[in-house]
Design an enzyme around this catalytic site. Structure first.
Site, mmCIF file in Angstrom:
data_model
loop_
_atom_site.group_PDB
_atom_site.id
_atom_site.type_symbol
_atom_site.label_atom_id
_atom_site.label_comp_id
_atom_site.label_asym_id
_atom_site.label_seq_id
_atom_site.Cartn_x
_atom_site.Cartn_y
_atom_site.Cartn_z
ATOM 1 N N ASP A 1 12.023 -1.678 5.194
ATOM 2 C CA ASP A 1 11.504 -1.318 3.438
ATOM 3 C C ASP A 1 10.172 -2.668 2.838
ATOM 4 O OD1 ASP A 1 11.159 -0.545 1.373
ATOM 5 O OD2 ASP A 1 13.326 -1.777 0.278
ATOM 6 N N ASP B 1 6.673 3.485 2.178
ATOM 7 C CA ASP B 1 7.268 2.405 2.091
ATOM 8 C C ASP B 1 7.983 1.719 3.109
ATOM 9 O OD1 ASP B 1 8.621 3.081 0.362
ATOM 10 O OD2 ASP B 1 7.921 0.740 -1.431
ATOM 11 N N GLU B 2 8.847 3.036 3.465
ATOM 12 C CA GLU B 2 10.895 2.167 4.327
ATOM 13 C C GLU B 2 10.699 3.519 5.302
ATOM 14 O OE1 GLU B 2 13.665 3.468 1.696
ATOM 15 O OE2 GLU B 2 12.997 4.110 0.122
#
Length: 378
Positions: A20, A114-115
């Protein structure tokens, strides 16, 4: 009690990472604009109806968070600096990070820009240690993008995701198979996926405050009070989650809804509220690189009656302006409202599905390897 001591069947043990990025949008802006480093910034519009898309850690100290109206964020932090979003840049950096992931595994399940989950049970480089792979990935991200990432390492997705949030920012947390049940027992109930404020409040009234409290309840009790979430809560509270990492995970819709502390009734109030939801949903659409043809408006009145209105196009909705206009058209069909409104929501569906990984990666089997084939030295 065997499932508490032995959270997964040994033949199904996996090595799962959840990576993350730390305050991704805001961190990209601070990286590219050195004058913003160390300052509280919010990515998003500063206008009256603007919404925060992301907040730097310096802003979060003041209670600024994503999806918060910009005027509220400014009240929390008068020194807040608003920066316009650059989704094309975020997508480019996200692709760069995915390439780093692919050095170690083809089993990558992106959740957003983003993860992502990674199954490194059988890693490409034969490193054998999930902890070492997580550290190598974090080092590569820092070196090649100038950004930091946090990592959770465990034997299933549920624990890996929770672990990635334990030592943010720029941290790593490892939950070994023998530690899973004990780790979950100490978690606040609100940390369980899908447990929002209302469910957490309901749990508190039932005397359920932690994972240990949840584990004391049987399936009959959980089904009675939490319906279709019962099975998930029962197993998660024991550290059990058999879901595989899906390299070709398909999202069916992107949306958001808001319940208001004071019901809305005037056209001006409803239009302003809808504009804020449009901002939130479109940010999520951009973040997930989604394209869809159907927009659905959800309205719940003060008497809890709920209605939906939908419209589909022959082609994909091209931009935020078109998305907002369609939402306003759907709302206008309901005006004037017969009762005040307690909830509004917008959803984009009929999505175009693009594999997030290469065709080769998507064709890989996603079932768990047999434990006897690999070393489970985390």
């Amino acid at each position: 009690m065997s499932d508490i001591r032995q959270p997964d069947n040994p033949q199904q043990l996996r090595k799962i990472l959840h990576i993350d990025m730390d305050a991704f949008f805001a961190s990209v802006e601070q990286r590219d604009h050195p004058e913003l480093r160390g300052k509280p910034i919010a990515v998003g519009g500063s206008a009256l109806r603007g919404v925060v898309a992301a907040a730097s850690y310096e802003a979060r100290v003041f209670g600024v968070r994503s999806a918060m109206p910009s005027v509220t964020a400014k009240r929390h932090c008068p020194e807040l600096i608003f920066v316009p979003h650059r989704f094309e840049v975020y997508r480019e950096v996200s692709s760069q990070i995915r390439e780093i992931f692919r050095r170690y595994t083809d089993l990558i399940e992106p959740l957003s820009l983003d993860e992502a989950y990674l199954d490194v049970t059988k890693d490409k480089q034969g490193i054998g240690s999930a902890i070492r792979i997580a550290e190598l990935i974090r080092q590569a991200i820092r070196h090649e993008t100038g950004l930091t990432a946090s990592a959770g390492v465990s034997y299933n997705k549920f624990l890996a995701k929770i672990a990635s949030d334990q030592n943010k920012p720029d941290g790593i947390c490892v939950v070994l198979p023998q530690q899973g049940a004990e780790f979950v027992a100490t978690l606040p109930a609100r940390r369980f996926y899908g447990v929002g404020p209302k469910t957490a409040e309901k749990m508190a009234h039932l005397g359920i405050h932690t994972g240990a409290d949840l584990r004391q309840q049987d399936l009959v009790f959980l089904r009675q009070h939490f319906g279709k979430s019962a099975e998930y809560l029962y197993h998660a509270s024991r550290g059990v989650d058999h879901r595989p990492v899906k390299a070709n995970r398909i999202r069916k819709s992107v949306g958001a809804e808001r319940t208001y502390s004071q019901d809305l009734s005037s056209e001006a109030e409803l239009c302003q509220a809808l504009d804020q939801i449009v901002d939130i949903v479109w940010q999520r659409i951009e973040k997930n690189r989604a394209r869809g043809r159907t927009i659905t408006l959800k309205v719940k009145y003060s008497n809890f009656q709920q209605i939906t209105r939908a419209r589909s196009l022959d082609s994909y909705i091209p931009n935020r302006q078109c998305f907002a206009e369609l939402g306003r058209q759907l709302l206008s069909e309901l005006l004037p409202v017969p009762l005040s409104v307690r909830l509004l929501g917008l959803t984009l569906s009929s999505l175009e599905h693009e594999l997030s990984n290469s065709g080769q990666a998507a064709s890989q089997a996603v079932s768990a390897p047999q434990a006897k084939q690999y070393s489970f030295d985390f």
